[in-house]
Scaffold this motif. Structure first.
Motif, short mmCIF file in Angstrom:
data_model
loop_
_atom_site.label_atom_id
_atom_site.label_comp_id
_atom_site.label_asym_id
_atom_site.label_seq_id
_atom_site.Cartn_x
_atom_site.Cartn_y
_atom_site.Cartn_z
N MET A 1 0.83 -1.20 0.00
CA MET A 1 0.00 0.00 0.00
C MET A 1 0.87 1.25 0.00
O MET A 1 0.64 2.17 -0.78
CB MET A 1 -0.92 -0.04 1.22
CG MET A 1 -1.75 1.19 1.41
SD MET A 1 -3.16 1.12 0.32
CE MET A 1 -4.00 2.57 0.78
N LYS A 2 1.86 1.27 0.88
CA LYS A 2 2.73 2.43 1.00
C LYS A 2 3.58 2.62 -0.27
O LYS A 2 3.82 3.74 -0.71
CB LYS A 2 3.61 2.29 2.23
CG LYS A 2 4.13 3.58 2.76
CD LYS A 2 4.81 3.35 4.09
CE LYS A 2 5.10 4.67 4.76
NZ LYS A 2 5.73 4.51 6.05
N LYS A 3 4.03 1.49 -0.86
CA LYS A 3 4.83 1.57 -2.10
C LYS A 3 4.00 2.14 -3.25
O LYS A 3 4.49 2.95 -4.02
CB LYS A 3 5.34 0.18 -2.49
CG LYS A 3 6.63 -0.20 -1.83
CD LYS A 3 7.13 -1.49 -2.44
CE LYS A 3 8.51 -1.79 -1.95
NZ LYS A 3 9.05 -3.00 -2.57
N ASN A 4 2.75 1.71 -3.34
CA ASN A 4 1.88 2.22 -4.41
C ASN A 4 1.63 3.71 -4.25
O ASN A 4 1.59 4.45 -5.24
CB ASN A 4 0.55 1.46 -4.42
CG ASN A 4 0.72 0.05 -4.93
OD1 ASN A 4 1.67 -0.25 -5.63
ND2 ASN A 4 -0.21 -0.81 -4.57
N LEU A 5 1.44 4.14 -3.01
CA LEU A 5 1.22 5.56 -2.75
C LEU A 5 2.45 6.38 -3.13
O LEU A 5 2.34 7.45 -3.74
CB LEU A 5 0.86 5.77 -1.28
CG LEU A 5 0.44 7.17 -0.88
CD1 LEU A 5 -0.81 7.59 -1.64
CD2 LEU A 5 0.18 7.23 0.62
N LEU A 6 3.63 5.87 -2.79
CA LEU A 6 4.87 6.55 -3.13
C LEU A 6 5.09 6.62 -4.64
O LEU A 6 5.46 7.66 -5.19
CB LEU A 6 6.05 5.85 -2.45
CG LEU A 6 7.42 6.48 -2.65
CD1 LEU A 6 7.43 7.90 -2.07
CD2 LEU A 6 8.49 5.64 -2.01
N LYS A 7 4.82 5.52 -5.32
CA LYS A 7 4.95 5.49 -6.79
C LYS A 7 3.99 6.49 -7.44
O LYS A 7 4.35 7.20 -8.37
CB LYS A 7 4.70 4.09 -7.32
CG LYS A 7 5.82 3.13 -7.08
CD LYS A 7 5.49 1.77 -7.68
CE LYS A 7 6.58 0.77 -7.36
NZ LYS A 7 6.26 -0.56 -7.91
N THR A 8 2.77 6.53 -6.94
CA THR A 8 1.78 7.45 -7.47
C THR A 8 2.22 8.90 -7.26
O THR A 8 2.13 9.72 -8.18
CB THR A 8 0.41 7.22 -6.81
OG1 THR A 8 0.03 5.86 -7.00
CG2 THR A 8 -0.64 8.13 -7.39
N PHE A 9 2.71 9.19 -6.07
CA PHE A 9 3.19 10.55 -5.78
C PHE A 9 4.35 10.92 -6.69
O PHE A 9 4.39 12.04 -7.22
CB PHE A 9 3.62 10.65 -4.31
CG PHE A 9 4.22 11.97 -3.97
CD1 PHE A 9 3.43 13.11 -3.87
CD2 PHE A 9 5.59 12.10 -3.77
CE1 PHE A 9 3.98 14.34 -3.56
CE2 PHE A 9 6.15 13.32 -3.48
CZ PHE A 9 5.35 14.44 -3.37
N LEU A 10 5.29 10.01 -6.89
CA LEU A 10 6.42 10.29 -7.76
C LEU A 10 6.00 10.50 -9.21
O LEU A 10 6.52 11.38 -9.91
CB LEU A 10 7.45 9.17 -7.67
CG LEU A 10 8.24 9.11 -6.37
CD1 LEU A 10 9.12 7.87 -6.34
CD2 LEU A 10 9.07 10.35 -6.17
N LEU A 11 5.04 9.72 -9.68
CA LEU A 11 4.54 9.89 -11.05
C LEU A 11 3.85 11.24 -11.22
O LEU A 11 4.02 11.91 -12.25
CB LEU A 11 3.60 8.75 -11.42
CG LEU A 11 4.27 7.41 -11.72
CD1 LEU A 11 3.21 6.34 -11.93
CD2 LEU A 11 5.15 7.52 -12.96
N ILE A 12 3.07 11.64 -10.23
CA ILE A 12 2.39 12.93 -10.30
C ILE A 12 3.41 14.07 -10.28
O ILE A 12 3.30 15.02 -11.05
CB ILE A 12 1.37 13.07 -9.15
CG1 ILE A 12 0.20 12.11 -9.39
CG2 ILE A 12 0.86 14.50 -9.02
CD1 ILE A 12 -0.77 12.00 -8.23
N ALA A 13 4.43 13.96 -9.42
CA ALA A 13 5.47 14.98 -9.35
C ALA A 13 6.22 15.07 -10.67
O ALA A 13 6.52 16.16 -11.17
CB ALA A 13 6.42 14.68 -8.20
N LEU A 14 6.52 13.92 -11.27
CA LEU A 14 7.22 13.90 -12.55
C LEU A 14 6.36 14.52 -13.64
O LEU A 14 6.86 15.27 -14.49
CB LEU A 14 7.58 12.46 -12.92
CG LEU A 14 8.38 12.26 -14.19
CD1 LEU A 14 9.74 12.95 -14.07
CD2 LEU A 14 8.56 10.79 -14.47
N PHE A 15 5.07 14.26 -13.61
CA PHE A 15 4.15 14.85 -14.58
C PHE A 15 4.15 16.37 -14.48
O PHE A 15 4.24 17.08 -15.50
CB PHE A 15 2.74 14.29 -14.37
CG PHE A 15 1.70 14.97 -15.21
CD1 PHE A 15 1.59 14.71 -16.56
CD2 PHE A 15 0.81 15.88 -14.64
CE1 PHE A 15 0.64 15.34 -17.34
CE2 PHE A 15 -0.14 16.51 -15.40
CZ PHE A 15 -0.24 16.24 -16.75
#
Length: 63
Positions: A1-15
């Motif tokens: 759960m925490k890994k998915n949240l971190l990946k999502t945050f990083l993808l949004i930041a990269l976008f």
């Protein structure tokens, strides 16, 4: 759960970072095309009339 949240945050930041870079480059290209078409005085007049953004006016040396 925490890994998915971190990946999502990083993808949004990269976008957002990529979007910001694209907008900056588009503005830079527009400014360069304005500088080649207009003299500093004409660019100053466009800035005064509000036809060009304030940031581009300052960056372009019109003010």
């Amino acid at each position: 759960m925490k890994k998915n949240l971190l990946k999502t945050f990083l993808l949004i930041a990269l976008f957002f970072l990529t979007s910001g870079c694209l907008f900056y480059l588009i503005g830079y290209q527009e400014l360069k095309s304005l500088e080649s078409e207009y003299t500093k005085e004409e660019l100053f007049k466009l800035c005064s009339e509000g036809k060009v953004g304030m940031y581009d006016c300052v960056k372009g040396g019109a003010w």
